[in-house]
Write an enzyme that holds these catalytic residues in place. Structure first.
Site, mmCIF file in Angstrom:
data_model
loop_
_atom_site.group_PDB
_atom_site.id
_atom_site.type_symbol
_atom_site.label_atom_id
_atom_site.label_comp_id
_atom_site.label_asym_id
_atom_site.label_seq_id
_atom_site.Cartn_x
_atom_site.Cartn_y
_atom_site.Cartn_z
ATOM 1 N NE ARG A 71 -3.630 -2.292 2.638
ATOM 2 C CZ ARG A 71 -3.344 -3.406 3.308
ATOM 3 N NH1 ARG A 71 -2.161 -3.516 3.924
ATOM 4 N NH2 ARG A 71 -4.214 -4.399 3.356
ATOM 5 C CE LYS A 130 -6.030 -0.671 4.789
ATOM 6 N NZ LYS A 130 -7.376 -1.014 4.219
ATOM 7 C CG HIS A 141 -5.596 0.431 -3.470
ATOM 8 N ND1 HIS A 141 -4.823 1.137 -2.591
ATOM 9 C CD2 HIS A 141 -6.285 -0.486 -2.729
ATOM 10 C CE1 HIS A 141 -5.048 0.692 -1.366
ATOM 11 N NE2 HIS A 141 -5.921 -0.303 -1.425
ATOM 12 N NE ARG A 183 -3.730 -4.409 -1.154
ATOM 13 C CZ ARG A 183 -2.910 -4.962 -0.270
ATOM 14 N NH1 ARG A 183 -1.597 -4.749 -0.398
ATOM 15 N NH2 ARG A 183 -3.352 -5.710 0.709
ATOM 16 C CG HIS A 187 -6.637 -9.070 1.669
ATOM 17 N ND1 HIS A 187 -7.020 -9.549 0.430
ATOM 18 C CD2 HIS A 187 -6.220 -7.788 1.438
ATOM 19 C CE1 HIS A 187 -6.856 -8.621 -0.485
ATOM 20 N NE2 HIS A 187 -6.369 -7.549 0.097
ATOM 21 C CE1 TYR A 213 -8.034 -7.775 -6.287
ATOM 22 C CE2 TYR A 213 -8.177 -8.769 -4.120
ATOM 23 C CZ TYR A 213 -7.844 -7.707 -4.927
ATOM 24 O OH TYR A 213 -7.322 -6.570 -4.370
#
Length: 320
Positions: A170, A194, A265, A268, A291, A300
């Site tokens: 990110r 994150k 993004h 990504r 994730h 996806y």
């Protein structure tokens, strides 16, 4: 001797109704109006007309106010319609919230009379609704080759883009990388993700070569421990992820890549789509992208056309 009355022969009333005397009460009711009564009646009619004119004036004033409100609302609706697709749905909703707060502030300060907050439309979005935007595999080298690696800025931008495209980092994770986060002997990179989560992940030799070239021949001399440094003095690390996003946007524009939303993004999403096309499972993709929620990786599955073909029902009319 008999005396005859002279009036007796006239006592018989005539039979014609037209000659019947009119009663006094009827005559009194049909008498002409006096001047005072006519003036009073005229005043009442004028008063009624004035009331109707006042009512019509109030209605016209109300219609004018409504027209002014509608005229003020139209530019707001047009602005939202023109700029709602410039960014993500979350950013568009934030724009609407800000605009409503601004209109309430204008009313509070007395700059406008009508509260136009209700005129700001809402932007609807559904989680995992749209398909993720991604770059086709031939576009990635085109974006990377747009960096002039003979300059310090080009070396820095090339290393940043490789971290985005090959590792799926990110923007904030790239901006906060420090020199001590690279383990050159083991080929590992410590990433601050994150929620202050630390993740250790291997990096490809291509990424290591680009980082070494930048650190040895492109990085400006500074005491700052951040890997990526601003080109303008004072030379220090990027203060936010917006600088990394600007590097990505500039690279996409140089390569002439047209995507709905330019940013970090897109790299990504492209990495996840390439892994899925190479046969990786959703669990493996979630581990690479770190994730925390499996539903995020499940997004996806929508771009796996070959797997989705197996779920499609045959066409009722035969092969088309």
């Amino acid at each position: 001797m008999t005396i005859r009355s002279p009036v007796s022969k006239w006592t018989t009333l005539p039979s014609s109704p037209s000659t019947v005397p009119t009663p006094l009460s009827t005559m009194a009711g049909s008498r002409p109006k006096s001047a005072n009564e006519e003036l009073q009646s005229t005043n009442e009619e004028l008063q009624s007309t004035n009331e109707e004119l006042t009512t019509s004036k109030e209605e016209m004033q109300s219609m004018n106010e409504e027209s002014q409100t509608v005229n003020a609302e139209l530019p707001i609706v047009r602005f939202i319609a023109d700029h709602a697709h410039d960014h993500s749905p979350r950013t568009a909703r934030s724009m609407c919230w800000t605009l409503r707060a601004f209109t309430r502030y204008l009313v509070y300060r007395g700059y406008i009379v009508d509260d136009l907050a209700a005129a700001v439309p809402s932007v609807r979005s559904w989680r995992f609704g749209p398909l993720p935007d991604y770059l086709p595999p031939p576009k990635i080298p085109l974006v990377l080759d747009g960096c002039d690696r003979t300059t310090a800025i080009g070396k820095r931008d090339y290393a940043v883009l490789l971290l985005l495209a090959r590792l799926g980092l990110r923007a904030n994770e790239v901006a906060t990388l420090a020199l001590e986060d690279i383990d050159w002997h083991s080929g590992l990179l410590t990433v601050r993700g994150k929620g202050r989560q630390l993740a250790v992940m291997p990096f490809l030799s291509e990424v290591g070569v680009a980082l070494a070239d930048y650190l040895q021949h492109g990085r400006w001399t500074t005491d700052n421990r951040r890997i990526f440094i601003r080109s303008l003095a004072p030379h220090r690390g990027f203060t936010s992820s917006s600088s990394i996003s600007m590097i990505a946007v500039s690279a996409l524009e140089r390569a002439g890549v047209d995507v709905p939303r330019k940013g970090t993004h897109i790299f990504r999403y492209s990495l996840a789509t390439q892994l899925l096309g190479a046969g990786a499972s959703l669990t493996e993709i979630g581990q690479v992208l770190r994730h925390q929620n499996h539903d995020t990786t499940r997004l996806y599955a929508k771009v796996d056309i070959n797997a989705l073909r197996k779920l499609g029902l045959p066409w009722p009319g035969g092969v088309q």
